[in-house]
Design a protein around this motif. Structure first.
Motif, PDB file in Angstrom:
ATOM      1  N   ASP A  33      -4.087  13.052  -0.033  1.00  0.00           N
ATOM      2  CA  ASP A  33      -3.418  12.206   0.964  1.00  0.00           C
ATOM      3  C   ASP A  33      -4.123  12.231   2.315  1.00  0.00           C
ATOM      4  O   ASP A  33      -3.544  11.826   3.330  1.00  0.00           O
ATOM      5  CB  ASP A  33      -1.962  12.663   1.142  1.00  0.00           C
ATOM      6  CG  ASP A  33      -1.143  12.475  -0.114  1.00  0.00           C
ATOM      7  OD1 ASP A  33      -1.180  11.358  -0.662  1.00  0.00           O
ATOM      8  OD2 ASP A  33      -0.460  13.425  -0.539  1.00  0.00           O
TER       9      ASP A  33
ATOM     10  N   ARG B  79       0.247   4.208   0.687  1.00  0.00           N
ATOM     11  CA  ARG B  79       0.028   5.080   1.839  1.00  0.00           C
ATOM     12  C   ARG B  79       1.123   4.888   2.892  1.00  0.00           C
ATOM     13  O   ARG B  79       1.646   5.864   3.437  1.00  0.00           O
ATOM     14  CB  ARG B  79      -1.337   4.771   2.451  1.00  0.00           C
ATOM     15  CG  ARG B  79      -1.574   5.423   3.802  1.00  0.00           C
ATOM     16  CD  ARG B  79      -2.709   4.758   4.545  1.00  0.00           C
ATOM     17  NE  ARG B  79      -3.968   4.829   3.816  1.00  0.00           N
ATOM     18  CZ  ARG B  79      -5.079   4.234   4.220  1.00  0.00           C
ATOM     19  NH1 ARG B  79      -5.083   3.519   5.332  1.00  0.00           N
ATOM     20  NH2 ARG B  79      -6.189   4.337   3.520  1.00  0.00           N
ATOM     21  N   TYR B  80       1.468   3.646   3.167  1.00  0.00           N
ATOM     22  CA  TYR B  80       2.460   3.365   4.199  1.00  0.00           C
ATOM     23  C   TYR B  80       3.859   3.785   3.758  1.00  0.00           C
ATOM     24  O   TYR B  80       4.683   4.183   4.586  1.00  0.00           O
ATOM     25  CB  TYR B  80       2.439   1.881   4.551  1.00  0.00           C
ATOM     26  CG  TYR B  80       1.083   1.392   5.004  1.00  0.00           C
ATOM     27  CD1 TYR B  80       0.347   2.115   5.928  1.00  0.00           C
ATOM     28  CD2 TYR B  80       0.537   0.218   4.500  1.00  0.00           C
ATOM     29  CE1 TYR B  80      -0.905   1.682   6.344  1.00  0.00           C
ATOM     30  CE2 TYR B  80      -0.710  -0.223   4.905  1.00  0.00           C
ATOM     31  CZ  TYR B  80      -1.435   0.509   5.821  1.00  0.00           C
ATOM     32  OH  TYR B  80      -2.677   0.095   6.226  1.00  0.00           O
TER      33      TYR B  80
ATOM     34  N   ASN C 256       0.848  -1.194   0.000  1.00  0.00           N
ATOM     35  CA  ASN C 256       0.000   0.000   0.000  1.00  0.00           C
ATOM     36  C   ASN C 256       0.885   1.246   0.000  1.00  0.00           C
ATOM     37  O   ASN C 256       1.696   1.456   0.898  1.00  0.00           O
ATOM     38  CB  ASN C 256      -0.906  -0.004   1.235  1.00  0.00           C
ATOM     39  CG  ASN C 256      -1.987   1.061   1.166  1.00  0.00           C
ATOM     40  OD1 ASN C 256      -1.777   2.149   0.659  1.00  0.00           O
ATOM     41  ND2 ASN C 256      -3.156   0.728   1.686  1.00  0.00           N
TER      42      ASN C 256
ATOM     43  N   LYS D  14       4.490   6.393   1.828  1.00  0.00           N
ATOM     44  CA  LYS D  14       4.513   7.848   2.004  1.00  0.00           C
ATOM     45  C   LYS D  14       4.753   8.221   3.467  1.00  0.00           C
ATOM     46  O   LYS D  14       5.556   9.108   3.777  1.00  0.00           O
ATOM     47  CB  LYS D  14       3.189   8.447   1.521  1.00  0.00           C
ATOM     48  CG  LYS D  14       2.991   8.407   0.017  1.00  0.00           C
ATOM     49  CD  LYS D  14       1.665   9.060  -0.359  1.00  0.00           C
ATOM     50  CE  LYS D  14       1.491   9.088  -1.884  1.00  0.00           C
ATOM     51  NZ  LYS D  14       0.222   9.761  -2.277  1.00  0.00           N
TER      52      LYS D  14
ATOM     53  N   ALA E 258      -4.080   8.983   4.212  1.00  0.00           N
ATOM     54  CA  ALA E 258      -2.818   8.663   4.874  1.00  0.00           C
ATOM     55  C   ALA E 258      -2.717   9.400   6.206  1.00  0.00           C
ATOM     56  O   ALA E 258      -2.291   8.830   7.219  1.00  0.00           O
ATOM     57  CB  ALA E 258      -1.638   9.033   3.969  1.00  0.00           C
TER      58      ALA E 258
END
Length: 467
Positions: free
Chosen positions: A214, A46-47, A44, A49, A217
């Motif tokens: 984002d 998101r992780y 993923n 980033k 996130a």
């Protein structure tokens, strides 16, 4: 005012300043490793980033912690040479291992992690941040083992010819019961700080940049950080309870001073507020919770807790004439500030989680202000905790073996100590401004764009700093 007073102030200021960076480094190293592990296992973006985002904040803080930590060792030789001569044989072993093993592990693998993005295999790169995190925590343990010797000397003998403490049992130093509980308590406090920073930064972006791509996130970051804070708060309370019982056993005067308990009591009540006489010898007014201090100190609601005046008489008989009482207002209030600021951070974490229940997006300005205060609260709790730990041991620099006044360098004048104190304070103030500006700048910048794929041919790519 003499050289001893200024030397104590200098060591206190530089120690507290250095420890503003230590808990954040300890906690963030592990949390960044966890975020990268989540990316490695799920893929993923998101992780990834969040790993790079909070990893950048971690590196800024790590660099500042290294710079300020070096000064700590210089002071042993500059202002506290008699103490260094007395305890050097004991301190040498854990501090040498900390430098040769823990810090080497930490610094080497941080370098690999910084420059290894898109160059090292993913598993090797992930292993590097975990190795750095392990090194950071090992470093903390060896330093705390050395400090715990000052609180509860074990594994040594006093050489009658040289008058120095000599190491006789290194495993005993490493397994000192004070170190065994101080380490998890310090780790819990470190995760409290790191989790609070993650919440504060994430919450700021969630509320201020609600339409950002984002936002998901940042929402995850606030929840992740809040749970870290809540678990860390529970761990702080649990380990602190054990630490209080050990402290009552090995340093009863510190516990008595923390509670403003002047006379021995069984059962003993916990002081919510105590006002003592001007000479610090008796209680004038107190608001108390019955039985609680006995339980906190001994594990038995009817246990006996010795008072300041009785312990002073005992120590005067045991060690000779003199005052063996720390500064009561400092120990009393630093103990309470430590607890209050730590609990406040946990309460705000609960509010942050509640504000995001059932997918809601927090929008309250008051919540944002409380969230932005979160990193400061556990930092204050940590600082007051160390002030209590070190000031509560006074007048001993090594409990029962060496008085603080006997550890200062005899050849250093007041002017010399005052000059170095002034210089360090000004330099540290400058570094504080730099640190805060860098953290704010990169925190406001937000998570990086990780969509760009690295080139497949590395032959023309110079080694570059990934941040």
């Amino acid at each position: 005012m003499d050289a001893l007073d200024v030397a104590r102030w200098q060591f206190g200021v530089t120690t507290v300043y250095h420890f503003l960076f230590v808990p954040l480094t300890i906690g963030l190293s592990v949390l960044v490793a966890i975020l990268q592990t989540m990316w490695h296992r799920t893929g993923n973006e998101r992780y990834l980033k969040l790993t790079k985002f909070y990893g950048k904040l971690f590196l800024i803080n790590f660099a500042m912690g290294v710079v300020t930590g070096i000064v700590q060792e210089f002071q042993f030789g500059m202002n506290w040479s008699d103490y260094s001569r007395f305890v050097g044989d004991v301190f040498g072993a854990p501090l040498a291992i900390e430098a040769l093993v823990a810090f080497f592990l930490e610094s080497t693998f941080i370098g690999l992690w910084i420059f290894g993005w898109d160059r090292l295999p993913k598993r090797a790169h992930l292993a590097s941040i975990w190795a750095a995190a392990i090194g950071t925590n090992l470093s903390a343990y060896f330093i705390l083992a050395a400090n715990s010797f000052m609180q509860n000397p074990v594994g040594y003998r006093i050489n009658p010819d040289s008058g120095r403490a000599e190491l006789t049992d290194f495993p005993a130093v490493l397994t000192n019961k004070v170190a065994l509980i101080t380490f998890p308590h310090t780790l819990a406090g470190s995760f409290l700080v790191a989790g609070s920073l993650i919440v504060a930064v994430g919450l700021w972006h969630v509320i201020r940049n609600r339409d950002s791509a984002d936002t998901g996130a940042y929402r995850f970051a606030t929840k992740f950080g809040s749970w870290v804070v809540l678990v860390a708060s529970a761990a702080v309370l649990f380990t602190g309870d054990i630490q209080g019982k050990i402290m009552t056993d090995v340093q009863p005067m510190k516990m008595a001073a923390a509670e403003g308990l002047y006379t021995t009591e069984s059962p003993a009540s916990f002081s919510v507020l105590t006002i003592g006489s001007l000479d610090g010898s008796r209680e004038v007014f107190a608001l108390k919770i019955p039985y609680l201090l006995s339980y906190l100190g001994t594990g038995d609601p009817h246990g006996t807790v010795h008072g300041i005046n009785d312990l002073q008489a005992q120590y005067a008989t045991q060690y000779g004439a003199g005052s063996y009482t720390p500064i009561i207002p400092v120990t009393y209030w630093s103990f309470r500030f430590m607890i209050a600021f730590g609990m406040a951070a946990g309460a705000i974490a609960l509010l942050v989680l509640w504000s995001q229940r059932k997918g809601r997006t927090p929008s309250s300005r008051w919540l944002l202000r409380a969230g932005l205060a979160m990193p400061v609260l556990p930092l204050l709790a940590n600082s007051f905790g160390w002030i209590f730990t070190e000031m509560g041991r006074q007048p001993w620099i090594v409990f029962g073996e060496m008085l603080t006044r006997n550890g200062v360098s005899r050849s250093v004048s007041l002017a010399e100590v005052l000059t170095s104190f002034t210089a360090f304070t000004l330099i540290y103030a400058t570094l504080a401004v730099i640190e805060v500006k860098l953290l704010l700048r990169y925190a406001k910048a937000g998570v990086p764009d990780v969509s760009e794929q690295p080139p497949t041919d590395d032959t023309e790519r110079p080694l570059a700093f990934a941040y």
